[in-house]
Scaffold this motif. Structure first.
Motif, PDB file in Angstrom:
ATOM      1  N   GLN A 175      13.974  21.650  16.346  1.00 36.61           N
ATOM      2  CA  GLN A 175      13.305  21.294  17.596  1.00 36.61           C
ATOM      3  C   GLN A 175      11.824  21.684  17.571  1.00 36.61           C
ATOM      4  O   GLN A 175      10.994  20.986  18.139  1.00 36.61           O
ATOM      5  CB  GLN A 175      14.006  21.984  18.777  1.00 36.61           C
ATOM      6  N   ALA A 176      11.493  22.779  16.914  1.00 34.28           N
ATOM      7  CA  ALA A 176      10.088  23.201  16.839  1.00 34.28           C
ATOM      8  C   ALA A 176       9.248  22.145  16.108  1.00 34.28           C
ATOM      9  O   ALA A 176       8.126  21.832  16.533  1.00 34.28           O
ATOM     10  CB  ALA A 176       9.970  24.544  16.146  1.00 34.28           C
ATOM     11  N   ALA A 177       9.779  21.583  15.031  1.00 36.06           N
ATOM     12  CA  ALA A 177       9.070  20.544  14.286  1.00 36.06           C
ATOM     13  C   ALA A 177       8.909  19.292  15.146  1.00 36.06           C
ATOM     14  O   ALA A 177       7.845  18.667  15.151  1.00 36.06           O
ATOM     15  CB  ALA A 177       9.802  20.217  12.993  1.00 36.06           C
ATOM     16  N   LEU A 178       9.953  18.926  15.879  1.00 38.04           N
ATOM     17  CA  LEU A 178       9.879  17.764  16.769  1.00 38.04           C
ATOM     18  C   LEU A 178       8.838  18.001  17.852  1.00 38.04           C
ATOM     19  O   LEU A 178       8.006  17.132  18.131  1.00 38.04           O
ATOM     20  CB  LEU A 178      11.249  17.482  17.387  1.00 38.04           C
ATOM     21  N   HIS A 179       8.847  19.170  18.477  1.00 35.75           N
ATOM     22  CA  HIS A 179       7.886  19.467  19.539  1.00 35.75           C
ATOM     23  C   HIS A 179       6.454  19.498  19.007  1.00 35.75           C
ATOM     24  O   HIS A 179       5.526  19.072  19.700  1.00 35.75           O
ATOM     25  CB  HIS A 179       8.239  20.778  20.243  1.00 35.75           C
ATOM     26  N   GLY A 180       6.272  19.963  17.783  1.00 33.67           N
ATOM     27  CA  GLY A 180       4.953  19.925  17.164  1.00 33.67           C
ATOM     28  C   GLY A 180       4.465  18.500  16.977  1.00 33.67           C
ATOM     29  O   GLY A 180       3.293  18.183  17.223  1.00 33.67           O
ATOM     30  N   PHE A 181       5.375  17.618  16.557  1.00 31.34           N
ATOM     31  CA  PHE A 181       5.030  16.206  16.388  1.00 31.34           C
ATOM     32  C   PHE A 181       4.658  15.585  17.729  1.00 31.34           C
ATOM     33  O   PHE A 181       3.666  14.858  17.838  1.00 31.34           O
ATOM     34  CB  PHE A 181       6.206  15.454  15.746  1.00 31.34           C
ATOM     35  N   LEU A 182       5.443  15.882  18.766  1.00 21.09           N
ATOM     36  CA  LEU A 182       5.164  15.343  20.098  1.00 21.09           C
ATOM     37  C   LEU A 182       3.818  15.850  20.625  1.00 21.09           C
ATOM     38  O   LEU A 182       3.086  15.101  21.277  1.00 21.09           O
ATOM     39  CB  LEU A 182       6.295  15.698  21.065  1.00 21.09           C
ATOM     40  N   ALA A 183       3.475  17.090  20.313  1.00 24.83           N
ATOM     41  CA  ALA A 183       2.176  17.632  20.713  1.00 24.83           C
ATOM     42  C   ALA A 183       1.037  16.883  20.010  1.00 24.83           C
ATOM     43  O   ALA A 183      -0.006  16.628  20.613  1.00 24.83           O
ATOM     44  CB  ALA A 183       2.106  19.123  20.396  1.00 24.83           C
ATOM     45  N   ARG A 184       1.255  16.498  18.737  1.00 24.91           N
ATOM     46  CA  ARG A 184       0.246  15.709  18.015  1.00 24.91           C
ATOM     47  C   ARG A 184       0.047  14.350  18.681  1.00 24.91           C
ATOM     48  O   ARG A 184      -1.074  13.883  18.815  1.00 24.91           O
ATOM     49  CB  ARG A 184       0.656  15.488  16.557  1.00 24.91           C
ATOM     50  N   LEU A 185       1.162  13.714  19.100  1.00 26.56           N
ATOM     51  CA  LEU A 185       1.049  12.423  19.787  1.00 26.56           C
ATOM     52  C   LEU A 185       0.216  12.571  21.053  1.00 26.56           C
ATOM     53  O   LEU A 185      -0.656  11.749  21.339  1.00 26.56           O
ATOM     54  CB  LEU A 185       2.435  11.870  20.139  1.00 26.56           C
ATOM     55  N   ARG A 186       0.489  13.618  21.820  1.00 28.31           N
ATOM     56  CA  ARG A 186      -0.237  13.856  23.066  1.00 28.31           C
ATOM     57  C   ARG A 186      -1.720  14.089  22.768  1.00 28.31           C
ATOM     58  O   ARG A 186      -2.592  13.563  23.457  1.00 28.31           O
ATOM     59  CB  ARG A 186       0.361  15.035  23.817  1.00 28.31           C
ATOM     60  N   ALA A 187      -2.014  14.877  21.736  1.00 25.84           N
ATOM     61  CA  ALA A 187      -3.400  15.161  21.368  1.00 25.84           C
ATOM     62  C   ALA A 187      -4.146  13.894  20.941  1.00 25.84           C
ATOM     63  O   ALA A 187      -5.358  13.798  21.122  1.00 25.84           O
ATOM     64  CB  ALA A 187      -3.449  16.199  20.253  1.00 25.84           C
ATOM     65  N   LEU A 188      -3.410  12.929  20.396  1.00 25.67           N
ATOM     66  CA  LEU A 188      -4.009  11.654  19.977  1.00 25.67           C
ATOM     67  C   LEU A 188      -4.115  10.658  21.129  1.00 25.67           C
ATOM     68  O   LEU A 188      -4.582   9.542  20.952  1.00 25.67           O
ATOM     69  CB  LEU A 188      -3.197  11.052  18.827  1.00 25.67           C
ATOM     70  N   GLY A 189      -3.649  11.064  22.313  1.00 24.22           N
ATOM     71  CA  GLY A 189      -3.760  10.210  23.491  1.00 24.22           C
ATOM     72  C   GLY A 189      -2.685   9.140  23.596  1.00 24.22           C
ATOM     73  O   GLY A 189      -2.852   8.168  24.331  1.00 24.22           O
ATOM     74  N   LEU A 190      -1.568   9.299  22.884  1.00 23.49           N
ATOM     75  CA  LEU A 190      -0.483   8.314  22.937  1.00 23.49           C
ATOM     76  C   LEU A 190       0.483   8.688  24.055  1.00 23.49           C
ATOM     77  O   LEU A 190       0.827   9.851  24.235  1.00 23.49           O
ATOM     78  CB  LEU A 190       0.248   8.263  21.591  1.00 23.49           C
ATOM     79  N   ASP A 191       0.901   7.690  24.844  1.00 20.55           N
ATOM     80  CA  ASP A 191       1.809   7.906  25.970  1.00 20.55           C
ATOM     81  C   ASP A 191       3.258   7.789  25.520  1.00 20.55           C
ATOM     82  O   ASP A 191       3.707   6.717  25.104  1.00 20.55           O
ATOM     83  CB  ASP A 191       1.537   6.892  27.086  1.00 20.55           C
ATOM     84  N   LEU A 192       3.999   8.862  25.644  1.00 18.82           N
ATOM     85  CA  LEU A 192       5.392   8.933  25.242  1.00 18.82           C
ATOM     86  C   LEU A 192       6.281   8.216  26.254  1.00 18.82           C
ATOM     87  O   LEU A 192       6.119   8.385  27.458  1.00 18.82           O
ATOM     88  CB  LEU A 192       5.803  10.406  25.137  1.00 18.82           C
ATOM     89  N   VAL A 193       7.232   7.406  25.746  1.00 22.27           N
ATOM     90  CA  VAL A 193       8.171   6.694  26.597  1.00 22.27           C
ATOM     91  C   VAL A 193       9.583   7.245  26.430  1.00 22.27           C
ATOM     92  O   VAL A 193      10.285   7.468  27.406  1.00 22.27           O
ATOM     93  CB  VAL A 193       8.177   5.173  26.277  1.00 22.27           C
ATOM     94  N   GLU A 194       9.995   7.479  25.181  1.00 30.65           N
ATOM     95  CA  GLU A 194      11.375   7.880  24.912  1.00 30.65           C
ATOM     96  C   GLU A 194      11.460   8.636  23.592  1.00 30.65           C
ATOM     97  O   GLU A 194      10.741   8.332  22.644  1.00 30.65           O
ATOM     98  CB  GLU A 194      12.252   6.627  24.836  1.00 30.65           C
ATOM     99  N   VAL A 195      12.354   9.612  23.565  1.00 27.83           N
ATOM    100  CA  VAL A 195      12.687  10.336  22.332  1.00 27.83           C
ATOM    101  C   VAL A 195      14.195  10.382  22.259  1.00 27.83           C
ATOM    102  O   VAL A 195      14.847  10.762  23.230  1.00 27.83           O
ATOM    103  CB  VAL A 195      12.145  11.787  22.342  1.00 27.83           C
ATOM    104  N   ARG A 196      14.760   9.966  21.129  1.00 31.74           N
ATOM    105  CA  ARG A 196      16.215  10.053  20.984  1.00 31.74           C
ATOM    106  C   ARG A 196      16.599  10.293  19.537  1.00 31.74           C
ATOM    107  O   ARG A 196      15.966   9.786  18.617  1.00 31.74           O
ATOM    108  CB  ARG A 196      16.913   8.818  21.529  1.00 31.74           C
ATOM    109  N   ALA A 197      17.649  11.091  19.392  1.00 30.14           N
ATOM    110  CA  ALA A 197      18.207  11.325  18.062  1.00 30.14           C
ATOM    111  C   ALA A 197      19.028  10.098  17.683  1.00 30.14           C
ATOM    112  O   ALA A 197      19.723   9.528  18.530  1.00 30.14           O
ATOM    113  CB  ALA A 197      19.080  12.565  18.071  1.00 30.14           C
ATOM    114  N   VAL A 198      18.929   9.690  16.437  1.00 28.48           N
ATOM    115  CA  VAL A 198      19.666   8.522  15.951  1.00 28.48           C
ATOM    116  C   VAL A 198      20.315   8.873  14.625  1.00 28.48           C
ATOM    117  O   VAL A 198      19.937   9.835  13.961  1.00 28.48           O
ATOM    118  CB  VAL A 198      18.741   7.289  15.772  1.00 28.48           C
TER     119      VAL A 198
END
Length: 80
Positions: A43-66
């Motif tokens: 989860q820490a790696a996933l949250h780090g990735f999501l923080a990078r998306l936010r820092a790049l100005g990308l708007d998150l819509v959905e996150v799901r395990a597949v």
């Protein structure tokens, strides 16, 4: 260590120049969204990735395990 595959959907296209900043993910552009598929160790790696998306100005819509994508199935495709 086992990794979990996640699909992360963001609004609109992701500029190709940002892809190297996102690491080892597969990008599929849909009509109004972009699907990023990647494997994360925890989860820490996933949250780090999501923080990078936010820092790049990308708007998150959905996150799901597949389930890990099969060789003959493209990320972002729904299984029948």
């Amino acid at each position: 260590m086992e990794q979990t595959t996640y699909e992360i959907r963001v609004v609109g296209p992701v500029p190709a120049g940002l892809l190297p900043d996102l690491g080892d993910v597969v990008m599929i552009e849909l009509e109004t969204r972009t699907v990023l598929t990647g494997m994360f160790t925890d989860q820490a790696a996933l949250h780090g990735f999501l923080a990078r998306l936010r820092a790049l100005g990308l708007d998150l819509v959905e996150v799901r395990a597949v389930a890990a994508p099969d060789d003959d199935e493209s990320p972002g495709e729904e299984a029948p």
